[in-house]
Design a protein around this motif. Structure first.
Motif, mmCIF file in Angstrom:
data_model
loop_
_atom_site.group_PDB
_atom_site.id
_atom_site.type_symbol
_atom_site.label_atom_id
_atom_site.label_comp_id
_atom_site.label_asym_id
_atom_site.label_seq_id
_atom_site.Cartn_x
_atom_site.Cartn_y
_atom_site.Cartn_z
ATOM 1 N N GLU A 37 0.866 -1.180 0.000
ATOM 2 C CA GLU A 37 0.000 0.000 0.000
ATOM 3 C C GLU A 37 0.902 1.229 0.000
ATOM 4 O O GLU A 37 1.831 1.349 0.813
ATOM 5 C CB GLU A 37 -0.905 0.003 1.232
ATOM 6 C CG GLU A 37 -1.956 -1.092 1.226
ATOM 7 C CD GLU A 37 -3.375 -0.555 1.085
ATOM 8 O OE1 GLU A 37 -3.537 0.666 0.873
ATOM 9 O OE2 GLU A 37 -4.311 -1.373 1.194
ATOM 10 N N ASP A 42 -0.507 11.724 -4.320
ATOM 11 C CA ASP A 42 -1.672 12.067 -5.128
ATOM 12 C C ASP A 42 -1.322 11.796 -6.581
ATOM 13 O O ASP A 42 -0.488 12.483 -7.167
ATOM 14 C CB ASP A 42 -2.017 13.546 -4.925
ATOM 15 C CG ASP A 42 -3.251 13.982 -5.707
ATOM 16 O OD1 ASP A 42 -3.782 13.181 -6.493
ATOM 17 O OD2 ASP A 42 -3.676 15.148 -5.534
ATOM 18 N N ARG A 68 -4.983 4.304 -2.272
ATOM 19 C CA ARG A 68 -6.362 4.546 -1.845
ATOM 20 C C ARG A 68 -6.716 6.039 -2.007
ATOM 21 O O ARG A 68 -5.850 6.899 -2.049
ATOM 22 C CB ARG A 68 -6.525 4.149 -0.369
ATOM 23 C CG ARG A 68 -6.227 2.681 -0.074
ATOM 24 C CD ARG A 68 -7.267 1.747 -0.656
ATOM 25 N NE ARG A 68 -7.058 0.357 -0.219
ATOM 26 C CZ ARG A 68 -7.821 -0.653 -0.596
ATOM 27 N NH1 ARG A 68 -8.839 -0.456 -1.419
ATOM 28 N NH2 ARG A 68 -7.562 -1.885 -0.164
ATOM 29 N N GLU A 69 -8.038 6.289 -2.109
ATOM 30 C CA GLU A 69 -8.595 7.642 -2.129
ATOM 31 C C GLU A 69 -7.958 8.502 -3.219
ATOM 32 O O GLU A 69 -7.529 9.633 -2.974
ATOM 33 C CB GLU A 69 -8.449 8.302 -0.755
ATOM 34 C CG GLU A 69 -9.192 7.544 0.345
ATOM 35 C CD GLU A 69 -9.055 8.189 1.718
ATOM 36 O OE1 GLU A 69 -8.387 9.243 1.812
ATOM 37 O OE2 GLU A 69 -9.609 7.643 2.670
ATOM 38 N N GLN A 70 -7.936 7.971 -4.429
ATOM 39 C CA GLN A 70 -7.378 8.681 -5.576
ATOM 40 C C GLN A 70 -8.527 9.160 -6.465
ATOM 41 O O GLN A 70 -8.882 8.532 -7.455
ATOM 42 C CB GLN A 70 -6.420 7.772 -6.350
ATOM 43 C CG GLN A 70 -5.228 7.296 -5.553
ATOM 44 C CD GLN A 70 -4.264 8.421 -5.228
ATOM 45 O OE1 GLN A 70 -4.042 9.338 -6.024
ATOM 46 N NE2 GLN A 70 -3.661 8.356 -4.037
ATOM 47 N N ASP A 71 -9.119 10.286 -6.084
ATOM 48 C CA ASP A 71 -10.251 10.851 -6.816
ATOM 49 C C ASP A 71 -9.703 11.698 -7.964
ATOM 50 O O ASP A 71 -9.637 12.932 -7.886
ATOM 51 C CB ASP A 71 -11.116 11.697 -5.881
ATOM 52 C CG ASP A 71 -12.394 12.174 -6.551
ATOM 53 O OD1 ASP A 71 -12.683 11.721 -7.676
ATOM 54 O OD2 ASP A 71 -13.096 13.010 -5.952
ATOM 55 N N ARG A 135 -8.363 1.641 -11.984
ATOM 56 C CA ARG A 135 -9.054 2.499 -11.006
ATOM 57 C C ARG A 135 -10.492 2.039 -10.843
ATOM 58 O O ARG A 135 -11.199 1.790 -11.816
ATOM 59 C CB ARG A 135 -9.039 3.957 -11.455
ATOM 60 C CG ARG A 135 -9.821 4.893 -10.529
ATOM 61 C CD ARG A 135 -9.600 6.350 -10.873
ATOM 62 N NE ARG A 135 -10.525 7.174 -10.096
ATOM 63 C CZ ARG A 135 -11.466 7.946 -10.618
ATOM 64 N NH1 ARG A 135 -11.628 8.009 -11.924
ATOM 65 N NH2 ARG A 135 -12.261 8.650 -9.845
ATOM 66 N N TRP A 265 -11.692 -3.779 -3.075
ATOM 67 C CA TRP A 265 -11.854 -2.512 -3.764
ATOM 68 C C TRP A 265 -12.771 -1.553 -3.008
ATOM 69 O O TRP A 265 -13.737 -1.970 -2.376
ATOM 70 C CB TRP A 265 -12.424 -2.741 -5.163
ATOM 71 C CG TRP A 265 -11.502 -3.441 -6.077
ATOM 72 C CD1 TRP A 265 -11.495 -4.770 -6.389
ATOM 73 C CD2 TRP A 265 -10.428 -2.859 -6.810
ATOM 74 N NE1 TRP A 265 -10.476 -5.055 -7.268
ATOM 75 C CE2 TRP A 265 -9.807 -3.891 -7.551
ATOM 76 C CE3 TRP A 265 -9.919 -1.564 -6.913
ATOM 77 C CZ2 TRP A 265 -8.718 -3.663 -8.384
ATOM 78 C CZ3 TRP A 265 -8.840 -1.333 -7.748
ATOM 79 C CH2 TRP A 265 -8.248 -2.374 -8.463
ATOM 80 N N LYS A 266 -12.461 -0.282 -3.137
ATOM 81 C CA LYS A 266 -13.333 0.811 -2.737
ATOM 82 C C LYS A 266 -13.289 1.831 -3.863
ATOM 83 O O LYS A 266 -12.311 1.895 -4.609
ATOM 84 C CB LYS A 266 -12.850 1.440 -1.428
ATOM 85 C CG LYS A 266 -12.871 0.499 -0.241
ATOM 86 C CD LYS A 266 -12.357 1.200 1.017
ATOM 87 C CE LYS A 266 -12.340 0.238 2.208
ATOM 88 N NZ LYS A 266 -11.820 0.893 3.434
ATOM 89 N N ASN A 268 -12.392 4.835 -6.038
ATOM 90 C CA ASN A 268 -11.173 5.653 -6.107
ATOM 91 C C ASN A 268 -9.927 4.929 -5.599
ATOM 92 O O ASN A 268 -8.903 5.567 -5.377
ATOM 93 C CB ASN A 268 -11.340 6.990 -5.380
ATOM 94 C CG ASN A 268 -12.385 7.870 -6.046
ATOM 95 O OD1 ASN A 268 -12.488 7.882 -7.278
ATOM 96 N ND2 ASN A 268 -13.155 8.588 -5.243
ATOM 97 N N THR A 269 -10.016 3.606 -5.421
ATOM 98 C CA THR A 269 -8.802 2.821 -5.233
ATOM 99 C C THR A 269 -8.157 2.603 -6.600
ATOM 100 O O THR A 269 -8.835 2.276 -7.573
ATOM 101 C CB THR A 269 -9.113 1.464 -4.592
ATOM 102 O OG1 THR A 269 -9.556 1.671 -3.255
ATOM 103 C CG2 THR A 269 -7.871 0.567 -4.567
#
Length: 304
Positions: A37, A42, A68-71, A135, A265-266, A268-269
């Motif tokens: 991870e 960003d 993670r959290e890559q919008d 993504r 998965w979530k 924006n992963t």
């Protein structure tokens, strides 16, 4: 911990660069054998050259990187992927309407997706892919994980008697077993002319790390090209059965849990993986829920 200078400019955007930001990305291994991870980064920001080099070296070492959290926008995903090389355009999968380099993956509530087979992306090309960047746009509340497998470890831990049989052995890779059924006869004929079967070493060498990799997969590898050269043949089926037994034995190595990692998965992963040294398997346990992904894939080098 590596130090990075990040230029605050969204990849793919037209606005002027903002003030440079000093930062560093963190590395948290997922298993002892594969995956990490990556935090405090960003991917929608244009990375400076030193950060990029460190990230590439981290990919080669850990083989699978999870962010993670890559919008970020589709344009930013394409821009990030292009830092690693020229991008593939898939001949079969649907593509993003504005960015044909992005494959749109996932079924809908009436038809499940079909990526639940162990494979390495584009092994059917003469120059197989270097890496893929996937993504998650939409994913189910439960299920839909993906497995990745360390095929360096799969080769290293083979019995020496098997390794000796693989020396000089070459395998045939073909896109038709996976994709031919989705085409008309006319489309299959045209696609075959454009993408003929190719040969790769059964044990390829990683061009950056020098590692030896077991390079066969059940989605695209059909048979060995030169198996008869490696043994005496009494009658024809001796050769054929021995070839099939060996190939099936090698394909099963990807299914060994000790070589695997798993990602839940979530939205924006982003997961980036080295296609040269890994395989993956997208678990289809969530239908009729929907999972939608965007994938960019970087063209690699000829195998050796």
């Amino acid at each position: 911990m590596p130090t990075a200078t990040l230029t605050k400019k969204k990849a793919g955007a037209t606005s002027a660069p903002q003030t440079a930001l000093r930062s560093s990305f963190t590395i948290d291994p997922i298993t002892p054998i594969i995956g990490a991870e990556i935090g405090n980064i960003d991917l929608g920001v244009e990375l400076d050259e030193e950060t990029f080099k460190q990230l590439r070296a981290t990919l080669v070492k850990h083989k699978v990187l999870v962010f993670r959290e890559q919008d970020i926008t589709p344009a930013a995903q394409v821009a990030f992927a292009r830092r690693f090389g020229v991008l593939e355009t898939h001949p079969v999968f649907p593509k993003h309407p504005e960015h044909p380099e992005l494959v749109v993956l996932g079924g809908d509530a009436s038809k499940p997706a079909q990526e639940n087979i162990y494979h390495s992306d584009y092994s059917w090309r003469e120059e197989p892919s270097m890496a893929s960047i996937l993504r998650c746009i939409e994913c189910p509340a439960h299920g839909g994980d993906t497995l990745w497998i360390n095929m360096v470890a799969a080769y290293e831990r083979l019995p020496e008697s098997i390794k000796s049989r693989l020396a000089g052995l070459r395998a045939v890779h073909d896109l038709m077993p996976a994709f031919g059924g989705r085409m008309t006869a006319e489309k299959r004929e045209a696609t075959r002319r454009q993408y003929p079967m190719v040969e790769h070493p059964v044990v390829r060498t990683h061009p950056e790390s020098g590692e030896k990799i077991l390079y066969v997969n059940e989605s695209f590898t059909t048979h060995f090209a030169n198996f008869m050269e490696n043994g005496e043949i009494r009658v024809g089926f001796d050769f054929r059965l021995a070839e099939m037994d060996l190939l099936q034995y090698l394909l099963r190595q990807a299914q060994i849990p000790e070589y695997q990692m798993r990602v839940r998965w979530k939205p924006n992963t982003i997961v980036m993986w080295d296609n040269r040294s890994t395989q993956h398997y997208a678990i289809q346990d969530y239908f009729p829920a929907v999972r939608r992904m965007l994938r960019a894939t970087v063209i690699g080098d000829r195998t050796f």
